[in-house]
Enzyme design. Structure first.
Site, PDB file in Angstrom:
ATOM      1  N   LYS A  39       0.853  -1.199   0.000  1.00  0.00           N
ATOM      2  CA  LYS A  39       0.000   0.000   0.000  1.00  0.00           C
ATOM      3  C   LYS A  39       0.885   1.244   0.000  1.00  0.00           C
ATOM      4  CE  LYS A  39      -0.288  -0.189   5.042  1.00  0.00           C
ATOM      5  NZ  LYS A  39      -1.138  -0.534   6.189  1.00  0.00           N
ATOM      6  N   TYR A 262      14.492  31.538   5.002  1.00  0.00           N
ATOM      7  CA  TYR A 262      13.461  32.400   5.602  1.00  0.00           C
ATOM      8  C   TYR A 262      13.818  32.823   7.017  1.00  0.00           C
ATOM      9  CZ  TYR A 262      10.549  30.940   1.694  1.00  0.00           C
ATOM     10  OH  TYR A 262      10.063  30.710   0.438  1.00  0.00           O
ATOM     11  N   MET A 310      10.166  24.473   0.487  1.00  0.00           N
ATOM     12  CA  MET A 310       9.306  23.483  -0.157  1.00  0.00           C
ATOM     13  C   MET A 310      10.127  22.567  -1.092  1.00  0.00           C
ATOM     14  SD  MET A 310       5.809  24.357  -2.091  1.00  0.00           S
ATOM     15  CE  MET A 310       4.429  23.273  -1.990  1.00  0.00           C
TER      16      MET A 310
HETATM   17  C1  PLP Z   1      -0.441  -1.585   6.744  1.00  0.00           C
HETATM   18  C2  PLP Z   1      -1.021  -2.854   7.175  1.00  0.00           C
HETATM   19  C3  PLP Z   1      -0.196  -3.976   7.389  1.00  0.00           C
HETATM   20  C4  PLP Z   1       1.305  -3.914   7.283  1.00  0.00           C
HETATM   21  O1  PLP Z   1       1.832  -3.188   8.352  1.00  0.00           O
HETATM   22  P1  PLP Z   1       3.409  -3.224   8.685  1.00  0.00           P
HETATM   23  O2  PLP Z   1       3.476  -2.709  10.056  1.00  0.00           O
HETATM   24  O3  PLP Z   1       4.064  -2.299   7.722  1.00  0.00           O
HETATM   25  O4  PLP Z   1       3.845  -4.603   8.527  1.00  0.00           O
HETATM   26  C5  PLP Z   1      -0.799  -5.167   7.705  1.00  0.00           C
HETATM   27  N1  PLP Z   1      -2.145  -5.261   7.827  1.00  0.00           N
HETATM   28  C6  PLP Z   1      -2.965  -4.212   7.652  1.00  0.00           C
HETATM   29  C7  PLP Z   1      -4.443  -4.393   7.790  1.00  0.00           C
HETATM   30  C8  PLP Z   1      -2.436  -2.970   7.330  1.00  0.00           C
HETATM   31  O5  PLP Z   1      -3.252  -1.925   7.170  1.00  0.00           O
END
Ligand code: PLP
Length: 381
Positions: A39, A262, A310
């Protein structure tokens, strides 16, 4: 090969990703499937760029948080199983079905919608049930009504309930055990009703390493794929798989008393050599690194001085020795050779390692290296 359109890049070491996945698979054993969590664009490393390496070295499933992340992977990888771990709004469920993604569900309502879509598209829609054992984020609440709903879902003709999962809050050993037992009790109840699952999972990276007893038959590692070590009880021999780097765009000499950036929050207390670097907070570098952060040039630490802009920031190169414009600068390394590891960055920026990685934005190109050679370049912009 695409050109690298900017000096500030994330360099991903695919050999290290491969090594980490193999170590995770070795640790878990052949009876435990690996749902590799990619993700947030693979925690900033680029989900598309790393997915194949993961799947060829022990990954069994790809897991993402959101539908668009799943679709992004599906465009490139027609056959890898992809689990959406988060909620997909009703109006978008058709894309799940059209693209053969596996959807997490936690209501009878969505089960029925997916079942209807399955009928329409003449296919079995794969789902994993989310069961809430206390985290109180997503999932069927742990009660009789939920179990009855899951039983009803199991009878829907166009659904395949492939898995069921929960998530540990990782409060402490005692709370983990309470959550795990709620989960297995629910599973036992369902089994008695004839409802069984191919995959049962509750462990993220930390749980997978620290609590082998909770691996069940699938784990969901994210951080450890990338070499980010949050665990503290178990052991796993992994390496940080990416480096954030740039090159010096400009070097100038300052006289004692001159200010930088800045509000002139930094002023030269001596005649100084100052370098300008082409990265800033819009690349995901924490702005609160001011007065704490440093980069590494020629194996030496150069402190970041003044307000981080930035798109750029300035570093004091006075004590670095001979440097020139175009020299390589390590923003985050693996901690060796005086580089700032993700661990250290997270401490200085007062956040966690996952955020440091995932917050790197789309602006830096992703450069993939294998066997010491660049094998792929992704410019998102
Ligand atoms: C993000 C996530 C993981 C992985 O998490 P890590 O701590 O990076 O291993 C596993 N299960 C769910 C439901 C998640 O949202």
């Amino acid at each position: 090969m695409n050109p690298i359109l900017r000096d500030t890049i994330v360099e991903i070491n695919l050999d290290r990703i491969a090594h980490n996945v193999r170590k995770i698979k070795e640790m878990a054993g052949k009876n435990v499937a690996i749902a590799a969590v990619v993700k947030a664009n693979g925690y900033g490393l680029g989900a598309i760029g790393i997915a194949q390496t993961i799947m060829e070295n022990g990954g069994d499933y790809l897991a993402v948080a959101a539908l668009n992340e799943g679709l992004n992977l599906r465009k490139v990888y027609g056959n890898y199983p992809i689990l959406i771990m988060g909620h997909t709004p009703d109006s978008n469920l058709l894309y799940v079905v059209e693209n053969d993604l596996t959807q997490t569900i936690f209501t009878l309502h969505q089960a029925k919608l997916l079942n209807a879509l399955g009928k329409e598209y003449e296919k079995k829609v794969k789902v994993h049930i989310k069961y809430d054992t206390g985290f109180n984020r997503l999932g069927f609440k742990d009660n009789k009504k939920s179990l009855e709903d899951i039983e009803k879902i199991s009878k829907l003709e166009f659904l395949e309930i492939e898995g069921i999962f929960s998530h540990l809050a990782l409060k402490n050993d005692e709370e983990n055990k309470i959550q795990y037992e709620k989960f297995t009790k629910a599973l036992d109840y369902l089994k008695a009703k004839g409802v069984t699952f191919t995959f049962k999972h509750i462990a993220d990276s930390i749980a997978s390493v620290d609590y082998p007893q909770y691996r069940m038959n699938m784990i969901r590692p994210g951080a450890i794929l990338y070499g980010l070590k949050g665990f503290h009880k178990g052991e796993l021999n992994i390496y940080q798989a990416f480096t954030f780097k740039t090159k010096i765009s400009y070097i100038k000499e300052l006289s004692k008393g001159e200010g930088v950036s800045y509000d002139y929050l930094w002023k030269a207390t001596r005649d100084s050599i100052i370098g300008t670097l082409p990265f800033g907070y819009a690349d995901g570098y924490p702005r609160n690194m001011r007065d704490k952060g440093y980069v590494t040039v020629n194996g030496k630490k150069a402190p970041i001085i003044g307000v981080i802009c930035m798109d750029q920031c300035m570093v004091d190169l006075t004590d670095i020795g001979p440097v020139k414009e175009g020299d390589e600068v390590i923003i985050y390394g693996d901690g060796t050779d005086n580089t700032m590891s993700i661990q250290e960055a997270s401490e200085l920026a007062q956040t966690n390692k996952n955020e440091i990685a995932a917050r790197i934005t789309m602006r830096p190109p992703r450069v993939y290296v294998k066997g010491g050679k660049i094998v792929k370049v992704t410019n998102y912009l």
